[in-house]
Motif scaffolding. Structure first.
Motif, PDB file in Angstrom:
ATOM      1  N   ALA A 145      -5.290  -2.227   1.838  1.00 56.98           N
ATOM      2  CA  ALA A 145      -5.783  -1.852   3.166  1.00 56.98           C
ATOM      3  C   ALA A 145      -6.750  -2.910   3.679  1.00 56.98           C
ATOM      4  N   PHE A 146      -7.632  -3.389   2.807  1.00 57.71           N
ATOM      5  CA  PHE A 146      -8.586  -4.428   3.195  1.00 57.71           C
ATOM      6  C   PHE A 146      -7.863  -5.738   3.512  1.00 57.71           C
ATOM      7  N   TRP A 175      -6.961   0.624  -1.658  1.00 62.31           N
ATOM      8  CA  TRP A 175      -8.056   0.103  -0.838  1.00 62.31           C
ATOM      9  C   TRP A 175      -7.972  -1.408  -0.690  1.00 62.31           C
ATOM     10  N   LEU A 227       0.836  -1.202   0.000  1.00 60.94           N
ATOM     11  CA  LEU A 227       0.000   0.000   0.000  1.00 60.94           C
ATOM     12  C   LEU A 227       0.874   1.257   0.000  1.00 60.94           C
ATOM     13  N   ARG A 274      -5.823   3.682  -7.075  1.00 64.67           N
ATOM     14  CA  ARG A 274      -6.567   3.889  -5.810  1.00 64.67           C
ATOM     15  C   ARG A 274      -7.297   2.621  -5.385  1.00 64.67           C
ATOM     16  N   MET A 275      -7.751   1.845  -6.380  1.00 66.25           N
ATOM     17  CA  MET A 275      -8.397   0.582  -6.059  1.00 66.25           C
ATOM     18  C   MET A 275      -7.408  -0.358  -5.358  1.00 66.25           C
ATOM     19  N   TRP A 315       1.073   4.399  -2.589  1.00 67.50           N
ATOM     20  CA  TRP A 315       0.775   5.707  -2.012  1.00 67.50           C
ATOM     21  C   TRP A 315       1.877   6.715  -2.336  1.00 67.50           C
TER      22      TRP A 315
END
Length: 391
Positions: free
Chosen positions: A157-158, A154, A136, A150-151, A140
């Motif tokens: 992060a998930f 996320w 991530l 951006r997908m 970033w």
């Protein structure tokens, strides 16, 4: 065969296919180096889930659990380095070895703890969560992010939350099984493997879409480039010039942006010297004289074009004169002088690229009529080009 065991076989097959697909992409497009790292990552994932299948047989449970854990660590490390290459983000080469070594030490220390111990289960998932956050952070830190990027942010992060939630899921569903061979029969195994399969499929599909778009972009760019000079080809230049001129036409109600088209014909002293013209050197010379946001293309064997935004007619003329003098001084040989005929036109309100090109060609023709080695400016659009003298 339990449901979890069937899912393990499905995941192994999917990971193997994905590894081969990424490997094929890397072979097809050697510049897509990230694809090779992704291929290794999914090969490592296949080994990890294959280890889960072996574990159900009771074959050397201790070493098998280490292979399962470290193969999954390797998958995330390889993904992080693949993403770092793709996004051009610095990631220390020794970091992967350090992460792998630290994870191996952690798993060795907790190997003999009871399987259903909550602390053991939580410690087991920490490296995966941290490695998800590492990937991530790579995305970033990239300079520009599109929707797919951006997908991925996320998604990772998930994934981190997914791994941290696993011990709580095991506690809620009745545990991970008293023995390694009994793991596949638990409710937790079914839920964990199913969610893992879905996330891996999303990760693989997203990664493939990302890297395929890079390869497709390179193929389009290659099709738009002139092999000899590295500049845009006539087709590529025309496509991008039409887009820019159209964008300016659409934005004209709010702002005016200067735009000039410069057409250049390079000439040798005699026709017999035509094949010896320094076209690559000419392309480099043009690049040294124009701004970074200018479009530069090779329109024919010895013809070039420059589309310069934020440049008016007089500024384009100064650049053209400097280019003409530089070409004569740097590209000519004692018995082979090189001269440039240059025509320049400035975009007027409401004009598209075709209008610019028509008047630019008229200016270039005027420069050649004058004997070459000179710069000529185009007539205004109100001047009827059809009445220009012939001959």
């Amino acid at each position: 065969m339990t449901g979890a065991l069937l899912v393990f076989w499905v995941i192994v097959a999917l990971c193997t296919i994905e590894a081969l697909v990424f490997l094929g992409l890397a072979r097809f497009d050697p510049k897509n180096r990230a694809a090779l790292w992704f291929s290794g990552a999914f090969a490592a994932a296949a080994i990890s889930f294959l280890g889960e299948i072996v574990l159900t047989t009771g074959f050397y449970p201790g070493p098998t659990r280490m292979v399962i854990a470290l193969a999954m660590v390797a998958m995330f490390v390889l993904l992080a380095y693949g993403l770092a290459i793709r996004y051009r983000v610095d990631l220390h080469p020794g970091g992967g070895w350090a992460i792998g070594t630290a994870s191996a030490l952690l798993y060795w220390l907790i190997l003999d703890l009871p399987r259903e111990d909550f602390v053991r289960q939580f410690l087991y998932q920490i490296p995966y969560a941290l490695l998800s956050l590492l990937s991530l952070s790579v995305i970033w830190r990239s300079r520009s992010k599109k929707r797919l990027d951006r997908m991925f942010i996320w998604l990772f992060a998930f994934l981190a939350l997914h791994f941290l939630a696993k011990p709580f899921l095991a506690l809620w569903t009745g545990g991970v099984g008293a023995t390694a061979s009994g793991f596949s029969a638990t409710v937790y195994a079914g839920l964990s493997t199913a969610s893992g399969a879905v996330l891996l499929l999303i990760l693989a599909s997203g990664g493939l879409a990302l890297l395929l778009s890079d390869t497709a972009g390179r193929l389009v760019q290659k099709a738009e480039r002139d092999d000899e000079t590295g500049l845009l080809s006539r087709q590529g230049f025309t496509t991008h010039a039409e887009r820019r001129a159209l964008a300016l036409a659409e934005a004209e109600s709010t702002e005016r942006v200067d735009l000039t088209l410069t057409l250049i014909a390079i000439k040798a002293a005699a026709p017999s010297y035509a094949l010896a013209l320094p076209l690559r050197a000419m392309a480099a010379l043009i690049g040294d004289h124009v701004s970074r946001d200018a479009l530069v293309g090779r329109m024919a064997d010895r013809d070039f074009a420059i589309l310069s935004p934020h440049t008016n007619l007089m500024a384009a003329r100064r650049t053209a004169e400097a280019l003409r003098v530089a070409a004569s001084a740097n590209l000519s040989e004692p018995d082979r002088p090189v001269t440039l005929s240059i025509g320049i036109t400035e975009r007027e309100k409401g004009e598209v690229y075709a209008d610019l090109l028509a008047r630019g060609l008229w200016a270039l023709d005027e420069a050649e009529r004058a004997g070459g080695n000179c710069v000529r400016l185009a007539a205004r659009s109100s001047f009827d080009l059809s009445n220009i003298r012939q001959g």
